[in-house]
Design a protein around this motif. Sequence first.
Motif, short mmCIF file in Angstrom:
data_model
loop_
_atom_site.label_atom_id
_atom_site.label_comp_id
_atom_site.label_asym_id
_atom_site.label_seq_id
_atom_site.Cartn_x
_atom_site.Cartn_y
_atom_site.Cartn_z
N UNK A 1 3.77 -2.15 3.99
CA UNK A 1 4.40 -3.05 4.58
C UNK A 1 5.36 -3.93 4.93
N UNK A 2 4.93 -4.91 6.29
CA UNK A 2 6.59 -5.17 6.74
C UNK A 2 6.09 -6.24 7.29
N UNK B 1 5.73 -4.78 12.49
CA UNK B 1 5.78 -3.61 12.36
C UNK B 1 6.47 -2.27 12.19
N UNK B 2 7.75 -2.73 12.92
CA UNK B 2 9.11 -2.01 12.44
C UNK B 2 9.34 -1.94 11.29
N UNK C 1 8.38 -2.61 1.84
CA UNK C 1 7.68 -2.18 0.64
C UNK C 1 6.72 -1.33 1.18
N UNK C 2 6.93 0.37 0.28
CA UNK C 2 6.89 1.39 0.18
C UNK C 2 4.43 1.13 -0.67
N UNK C 3 3.62 1.57 -0.31
CA UNK C 3 2.64 1.47 -1.04
C UNK C 3 1.89 3.00 -1.13
N UNK D 1 9.29 1.61 8.96
CA UNK D 1 10.56 1.99 8.06
C UNK D 1 10.07 2.29 6.43
N UNK D 2 9.30 0.91 6.14
CA UNK D 2 8.26 1.29 4.35
C UNK D 2 8.25 2.74 4.35
#
Length: 244
Positions: free
Chosen positions: A129-130, A231-232, A146-148, A236-237
């Motif tokens: 998520x960005x 989006x970038x 954030x990574x989910x 990265x997340x």
Amino acid sequence: MVHTLWSCTYIKVVWNSDFNWVVCCPSDSESFSDVLQKIRAKLALVPLFATTAWSIWFQRNKSRQQDHPLPLHSIAGFAKNYLCEFRGLVSPKPLKRRTVSRRWCPPAASLVKINFDGAWYNESEKAGLGVVIRNGEGQVLAAMSEQIVKPPSVELLELLAAKRAVSFAAETGHEQVVCEGDSKSVVNSLRGTGKENSQGGHLIRDIKSPSNSFLRISFAHVGRLCNAVAHALAQRASYGFCIG
């Protein structure tokens, strides 16, 4: 049909100009479809083959009705001209494309703009998520990624990104915001103008509930290019590089 349109001795003069490379002596079991398969070795000639076969049949009917048919040696030229005229009628005219400027547009002076996006990769079990917040001058006020765990669908991922954008705006103390995402269906659902996804109904309610605490909040759809920063961050997340 094979005899009438293809192998008859009298009509070889029609085919010889462009199709003399095909063996015109079919076996007893050969069908017209078999002949067409041979022609398909040169795909560019298939339209001419079809038009020539139709022209032979057309002139044959004119002969039966004694309606001044063309001589056999003129049928090949007739077919070529007919096909050429047809192509001239159906050839689309090139469209003049207008160049549309696609760039991020700043919000009104009293508002901040929040762009959100999700990143999805089929080969991974994780998604990203960005969110980025900018003022009317385009300056970045805050950003997060954030990574989910990957949700069941891309639409649910975009809803989760929208939910995170709203909560991030509240965390950073902004009360007048415009939230932008590049999923039209998600934005329409949040606006109340689209079909509500049965799987994401609870997320839509979760997003709209804290929205009441803002002085002003709205949702807008933008193209991917205008949403590039969010989006970038999401990309990265998804690979584990998170920004707080």
